[in-house]
Every structure is written in C-alpha cells, then in structure tokens.
Design a protein around this motif. Sequence first.
Motif, mmCIF file in Angstrom:
data_model
loop_
_atom_site.group_PDB
_atom_site.id
_atom_site.type_symbol
_atom_site.label_atom_id
_atom_site.label_comp_id
_atom_site.label_asym_id
_atom_site.label_seq_id
_atom_site.Cartn_x
_atom_site.Cartn_y
_atom_site.Cartn_z
ATOM 1 N N ALA A 178 3.723 -8.281 -6.212
ATOM 2 C CA ALA A 178 2.582 -9.084 -5.788
ATOM 3 C C ALA A 178 2.912 -10.565 -5.909
ATOM 4 O O ALA A 178 3.751 -10.972 -6.718
ATOM 5 C CB ALA A 178 1.354 -8.752 -6.625
ATOM 6 N N GLU A 179 2.256 -11.367 -5.092
ATOM 7 C CA GLU A 179 2.418 -12.818 -5.146
ATOM 8 C C GLU A 179 1.056 -13.471 -4.920
ATOM 9 O O GLU A 179 0.365 -13.160 -3.956
ATOM 10 C CB GLU A 179 3.410 -13.296 -4.084
ATOM 11 N N LYS A 180 0.657 -14.310 -5.882
ATOM 12 C CA LYS A 180 -0.619 -15.027 -5.806
ATOM 13 C C LYS A 180 -1.790 -14.069 -5.602
ATOM 14 O O LYS A 180 -2.713 -14.336 -4.821
ATOM 15 C CB LYS A 180 -0.576 -16.065 -4.683
ATOM 16 N N GLY A 181 -1.713 -12.935 -6.321
ATOM 17 C CA GLY A 181 -2.815 -11.975 -6.276
ATOM 18 C C GLY A 181 -2.819 -11.051 -5.082
ATOM 19 O O GLY A 181 -3.705 -10.192 -4.954
ATOM 20 N N GLU A 182 -1.840 -11.175 -4.199
ATOM 21 C CA GLU A 182 -1.763 -10.316 -3.019
ATOM 22 C C GLU A 182 -0.559 -9.385 -3.116
ATOM 23 O O GLU A 182 0.530 -9.805 -3.502
ATOM 24 C CB GLU A 182 -1.637 -11.167 -1.750
ATOM 25 N N VAL A 183 -0.766 -8.104 -2.778
ATOM 26 C CA VAL A 183 0.314 -7.128 -2.804
ATOM 27 C C VAL A 183 1.265 -7.393 -1.636
ATOM 28 O O VAL A 183 0.845 -7.454 -0.475
ATOM 29 C CB VAL A 183 -0.230 -5.688 -2.717
ATOM 30 N N VAL A 184 2.542 -7.566 -1.964
ATOM 31 C CA VAL A 184 3.555 -7.821 -0.946
ATOM 32 C C VAL A 184 4.284 -6.525 -0.588
ATOM 33 O O VAL A 184 4.430 -6.182 0.580
ATOM 34 C CB VAL A 184 4.576 -8.875 -1.437
ATOM 35 N N HIS A 237 4.707 -2.280 -1.828
ATOM 36 C CA HIS A 237 4.156 -1.185 -2.633
ATOM 37 C C HIS A 237 4.651 0.117 -2.035
ATOM 38 O O HIS A 237 4.483 0.354 -0.844
ATOM 39 C CB HIS A 237 2.624 -1.231 -2.591
#
Length: 221
Positions: free
Chosen positions: A26-32, A34
């Motif tokens: 994840a980056e800045k609260g967003e899943v990149v 998975h």
Amino acid sequence: MNERISAFLAERIAANDFPSAVYLVAEKGEVVFHDALGNAVVEPEVIPARLDTIYDLASLTKPLVTGLLAASKIEHNEIGLDTMLGATSPLFEGSSVSGLTVLQIATHTSGLPAWIPLYREARSNKQMDIAATIGEQTLNASPQVEYSDLNFISLAFLIGDDRLDAIFEHSVVDQLALGRTCFEPLSRGIARSEIAASEMGNGYERQTCIDRGYATEPPKG
C-alpha cells in the motif's frame, strides 16, 4: 512489479518452502498490489489461499504483542530497562531470575534456556506456577545472546494483571480497528476455512522433550 512478486512467491511455493502466501503493498493508504497464491490448507482438504485468509502470527506474537505492550509501559515510565523482575513482580521474588532486568530479558542476554515444555513442567497454566518453573531454571553463567521464549513470558508478567490478550485487545486492536486480528478467531465467528493451517510440529521442541525424558522418539508418519 506485481507480477514479479507473485512469480517469486509462486516459485517458492513450488519449491515447497511454504504452501501459500498473501501479500499487500500500500502507498498513502491506497492498495497498490494485492495477491493470494497457493493453498492455505493442504490436509485433510485443500483450501486455496484468498486475499482475506487469516494466518497465525505464531512467534511473532512475542514482539508484536508482548514487545509492543512492554515498550508502551516503558514509554509511560511504568517500567524501565533497569527494572528487575523480582522488584516488580511478586511472582519472581526470591527466584533465580529475580535480579534479571527488562533489558536483559528483552535483549535475550538473561541466560535463560531457549525453551522448556512448560505444559509438562509447570504444575498448572496459572501465572504463579509458570513463573515458579521459570524461576527454577539454572541461568547460563556466561550468557550470550540466545533467543528464549522464557524471556518473553517473563516480560509478559510485567505488563499487567489482566490477561495479555485482553490488554492487547483494548490497547491495540480496538484503537486501530483491527477487525480480523485476534487471539481466538473461531470465537469471533470467523470460519475455520478462512484460517490458514499452521505447522505440523516443531523439531527443536520435540528433540528438547526427548532430551528431557518426555518422549523416547519422534512420532512416526
């Protein structure tokens, strides 16, 4: 990058390093990234790993729960690195470990053995009996760094009078809203099929039991 991570894990699964893997980036609260690969359960039935498969943290419980809660107590000046077991907990008064400090047990330089079958040697699973058994251990006269379960168990007794899982639930799980992080997932309504199987046994612990006379040979099969 996602394909490279998945390909690497799939390669290690094929090599029987482990049966499954689930990862999240994840980056800045967003899943990149998975992905879930392999089988979470292989015996007695095959259950593929899913993105929400729950894995047993096992020995990571020691640093992630005991270590974290102990660090919090140090941060709030409730204990210090030079705090001695016997001076803080009546469970260790007069025992061989009473003079050990938080620093010694946290850095695994206490001289305590790496592991003993407490479920056999302690009179019960009560804190006082477990602490008494730990306090009967002979400390290494020239202690080196040796990872010891007994260190973490001793440290846990300094954290509070309540059960460790209850303290962690209130202090960490509820605060961070960790809905699927818990000690007893089945009691939370989580199905057994959602949980990855853990190991079938521990060779080191089995051999220790043999050396201490609790078993004559490793189990067959």
